[in-house]
Design an enzyme around this catalytic site. Sequence first.
Site, PDB file in Angstrom:
ATOM      1  N   ASP A   1      -3.649 -20.133 -10.386  1.00 15.37           N
ATOM      2  CA  ASP A   1      -3.590 -20.655 -11.356  1.00 15.37           C
ATOM      3  C   ASP A   1      -4.434 -22.415 -10.275  1.00 15.37           C
ATOM      4  O   ASP A   1      -4.499 -23.301 -10.705  1.00 15.37           O
ATOM      5  CB  ASP A   1      -2.495 -21.695 -11.630  1.00 15.37           C
ATOM      6  CG  ASP A   1      -1.680 -20.722 -12.344  1.00 15.37           C
ATOM      7  OD1 ASP A   1      -1.921 -20.529 -12.950  1.00 15.37           O
ATOM      8  OD2 ASP A   1      -0.197 -21.955 -12.376  1.00 15.37           O
TER       9      ASP A   1
ATOM     10  N   LYS B   1      -9.473 -19.521 -11.301  1.00 16.57           N
ATOM     11  CA  LYS B   1     -10.216 -18.710 -10.521  1.00 16.57           C
ATOM     12  C   LYS B   1     -10.736 -18.146 -11.506  1.00 16.57           C
ATOM     13  O   LYS B   1     -11.893 -17.428 -11.799  1.00 16.57           O
ATOM     14  CB  LYS B   1      -9.451 -17.155  -9.675  1.00 16.57           C
ATOM     15  CG  LYS B   1      -8.982 -17.588  -8.838  1.00 16.57           C
ATOM     16  CD  LYS B   1      -7.463 -15.989  -8.486  1.00 16.57           C
ATOM     17  CE  LYS B   1      -6.396 -16.104  -9.653  1.00 16.57           C
ATOM     18  NZ  LYS B   1      -5.671 -17.035  -9.612  1.00 16.57           N
ATOM     19  N   GLY B   2     -10.045 -17.822 -13.027  1.00 14.87           N
ATOM     20  CA  GLY B   2     -11.196 -17.944 -13.822  1.00 14.87           C
ATOM     21  C   GLY B   2     -12.558 -18.064 -13.915  1.00 14.87           C
ATOM     22  O   GLY B   2     -13.406 -17.362 -14.423  1.00 14.87           O
TER      23      GLY B   2
ATOM     24  N   GLY C   1      -2.912 -15.872 -16.413  1.00 18.51           N
ATOM     25  CA  GLY C   1      -3.562 -16.492 -17.347  1.00 18.51           C
ATOM     26  C   GLY C   1      -4.338 -17.406 -17.312  1.00 18.51           C
ATOM     27  O   GLY C   1      -4.864 -18.563 -15.821  1.00 18.51           O
ATOM     28  N   HIS C   2      -5.792 -16.619 -16.938  1.00 15.96           N
ATOM     29  CA  HIS C   2      -7.599 -17.181 -16.841  1.00 15.96           C
ATOM     30  C   HIS C   2      -7.627 -17.812 -17.602  1.00 15.96           C
ATOM     31  O   HIS C   2      -8.533 -17.184 -18.908  1.00 15.96           O
ATOM     32  CB  HIS C   2      -8.023 -15.829 -16.170  1.00 15.96           C
ATOM     33  CG  HIS C   2      -7.345 -15.772 -14.948  1.00 15.96           C
ATOM     34  ND1 HIS C   2      -7.513 -14.460 -14.816  1.00 15.96           N
ATOM     35  CD2 HIS C   2      -6.272 -15.692 -14.096  1.00 15.96           C
ATOM     36  CE1 HIS C   2      -6.939 -14.198 -13.205  1.00 15.96           C
ATOM     37  NE2 HIS C   2      -6.496 -15.379 -13.443  1.00 15.96           N
TER      38      HIS C   2
ATOM     39  N   GLN D   1      -2.755 -14.145  -9.856  1.00 16.58           N
ATOM     40  CA  GLN D   1      -1.781 -14.808  -9.276  1.00 16.58           C
ATOM     41  C   GLN D   1      -2.486 -15.381  -7.873  1.00 16.58           C
ATOM     42  O   GLN D   1      -3.765 -15.480  -7.783  1.00 16.58           O
ATOM     43  CB  GLN D   1      -1.096 -14.089  -8.472  1.00 16.58           C
ATOM     44  CG  GLN D   1       0.363 -13.842  -9.569  1.00 16.58           C
ATOM     45  CD  GLN D   1       0.273 -12.935 -10.863  1.00 16.58           C
ATOM     46  OE1 GLN D   1      -0.042 -11.685 -10.726  1.00 16.58           O
ATOM     47  NE2 GLN D   1      -0.653 -12.713 -12.450  1.00 16.58           N
TER      48      GLN D   1
ATOM     49  N   THR E   1      -0.355 -21.781 -18.376  1.00 14.76           N
ATOM     50  CA  THR E   1      -1.443 -20.760 -19.383  1.00 14.76           C
ATOM     51  C   THR E   1      -0.476 -19.887 -20.051  1.00 14.76           C
ATOM     52  O   THR E   1      -1.031 -19.508 -21.408  1.00 14.76           O
ATOM     53  CB  THR E   1      -2.522 -20.138 -19.142  1.00 14.76           C
ATOM     54  OG1 THR E   1      -3.507 -20.723 -18.117  1.00 14.76           O
ATOM     55  CG2 THR E   1      -4.120 -19.802 -19.925  1.00 14.76           C
TER      56      THR E   1
HETATM   57  P1  IMP Z   1       6.198 -12.907 -12.232  1.00 14.24           P
HETATM   58  O1  IMP Z   1       4.944 -12.451 -11.617  1.00 14.24           O
HETATM   59  O2  IMP Z   1       6.591 -12.965 -13.868  1.00 14.24           O
HETATM   60  O3  IMP Z   1       7.271 -11.617 -12.243  1.00 14.24           O
HETATM   61  O4  IMP Z   1       6.869 -13.784 -12.199  1.00 14.24           O
HETATM   62  C1  IMP Z   1       7.331 -14.658 -10.377  1.00 14.24           C
HETATM   63  C2  IMP Z   1       6.936 -15.851 -10.084  1.00 14.24           C
HETATM   64  O5  IMP Z   1       5.189 -15.956  -9.761  1.00 14.24           O
HETATM   65  C3  IMP Z   1       6.816 -16.581 -10.700  1.00 14.24           C
HETATM   66  O6  IMP Z   1       7.130 -17.475 -10.408  1.00 14.24           O
HETATM   67  C4  IMP Z   1       6.132 -16.987 -11.770  1.00 14.24           C
HETATM   68  O7  IMP Z   1       6.104 -18.602 -12.179  1.00 14.24           O
HETATM   69  C5  IMP Z   1       4.980 -16.363 -10.646  1.00 14.24           C
HETATM   70  N1  IMP Z   1       3.663 -15.782 -11.159  1.00 14.24           N
HETATM   71  C6  IMP Z   1       3.394 -15.143 -11.463  1.00 14.24           C
HETATM   72  N2  IMP Z   1       2.295 -15.093 -12.531  1.00 14.24           N
HETATM   73  C7  IMP Z   1       1.702 -16.250 -12.663  1.00 14.24           C
HETATM   74  C8  IMP Z   1       0.009 -17.147 -12.342  1.00 14.24           C
HETATM   75  O8  IMP Z   1      -0.581 -16.106 -13.263  1.00 14.24           O
HETATM   76  N3  IMP Z   1       0.046 -18.237 -12.054  1.00 14.24           N
HETATM   77  C9  IMP Z   1       0.828 -19.653 -12.033  1.00 14.24           C
HETATM   78  N4  IMP Z   1       1.729 -17.777 -11.491  1.00 14.24           N
HETATM   79  C10 IMP Z   1       2.046 -17.142 -11.959  1.00 14.24           C
END
Ligand code: IMP
Length: 437
Positions: free
Chosen positions: A13, A16-17, A40-41, A224, A303
């Site tokens: 978050d 990056k998008g 979510g970008h 991420q 997002t």
């Molecule tokens: P998962 O990727 O759904 O397995 O979630 C694992 C951890 O990564 C959790 O704390 C999510 O909130 C976090 N997470 C996964 N994708 C994102 C992202 O795009 N942005 C921020 N946090 C993320």
Amino acid sequence: MPLQIIVGTQWGDEGKGRVVDWFARRAGIVARYNGGDNAGHTVTVGRQTFKLHLIPSGAIHPHPQVVLGSGMVINPLTLLSELETLRQAGIDLGPERLRISHAAHLITPAHRALDQAQERSRGKGLIGTTGRGIGPAYTDKTSRHGLRVENLLYPDFTEQVVRHIEEVNRQLERLYDAEPLNTSTVAEEFSQAACQLRPFVAEVSGLLAAALAEGKEVVAEGAQGTLLDLDHGTYPFVTSSTTTAPGALAGLGLGIRPVERVTGVTKAFQTRVGSGPFPTEVFGEAAERLRGTGANPWDEFGTTTGRARRVGWLDGVLLRYAVRLNGLTDLVLTKLDILTGLPVLRLCTAYRADAGPLPDMPWQDLPLGPADLAPFQPVYEELPGWQDDLGTVRRWEDLPSQAAAFIRRIEELAGVPVQLVSVGPERDQIVERKHDL
Ligand code: IMP
């Protein structure tokens, strides 16, 4: 052979998008290398705001070819609906423009059900996953019975999906006391939809190598952030992929040689969703001020999940760690405008352990990496804030002196230059800092 890797330096978050969108202006290919629809970008162009989960953000430009790499886990249903939303917005990504790695893995409804059942069973120790099936899909990949994108091309694909759902149903019932899926209905619907992606399947590693050999610029987009990296993040509160820059090479099938630039995207403060350590976290009014109320699309609410993000001050210790781990060449600082109006800004420059401040040696800042940050308290430096609205600033010289000083201090802490600063959500709300890289 110019490959630029763009990676988040925090817990995702970072914005990056819009940064990928900026660099994609001159790119021949934009390629996503990890993760799935947990990401979510957001890219804002005029009155249109695009929220992308699987498609790389550079796809909003009309020219670059778009690649989904083998390091990804792809839910075909989400991808199809994202393609349809883009099509309605005038962006048509047909098979000649979008190529999906044959070696990427598929996320099925069974993976999603398993992710959610596993989270429920974790009780207080829950990770706070996005519930999108990411962990179970990567688990299937490493245990070598996953469904790859290339399986869509096999005539017995539906039977493969049936076997997969039966296997997951056994786990749901026996291990998690959860409702099984209706195997035949889910398998039939899923397979039919997924097979619409057949024309997009390609060997993207060769395609990328050929483009680089021709001198085309490739922008590799990570999802991420560094601190959610499976190996080097705040384990176990991480995602299940390699989010860091080396993940771009494995996740796109490229060697090390083409890498020209590794750009880290850093928010001017720190946010995280889900559980896990966060030494500089703030609460109460201070948190509401940084997070916003949710009234604006850029407020700190997920997002993908809509969850309120945890917020805090920029952590220089973790930033230095991200610079080292990714081999960053430069930084992009986002959301500087959000700090306008705060009388005093805080920057964490070091950690204090129970035994006193740690020696001032970067590699000793985190003796065992960031997984257990509980023994540390942040040491803050305070800097004066500024009152002027930054939204219309486009030149470095026009930034308030306090904002410029804040950025220079971040550069000192990180040891790499800040190349761009974003001062609002719009595409052109960017200040370029002229450094020779
Ligand atoms: P998962 O990727 O759904 O397995 O979630 C694992 C951890 O990564 C959790 O704390 C999510 O909130 C976090 N997470 C996964 N994708 C994102 C992202 O795009 N942005 C921020 N946090 C993320």
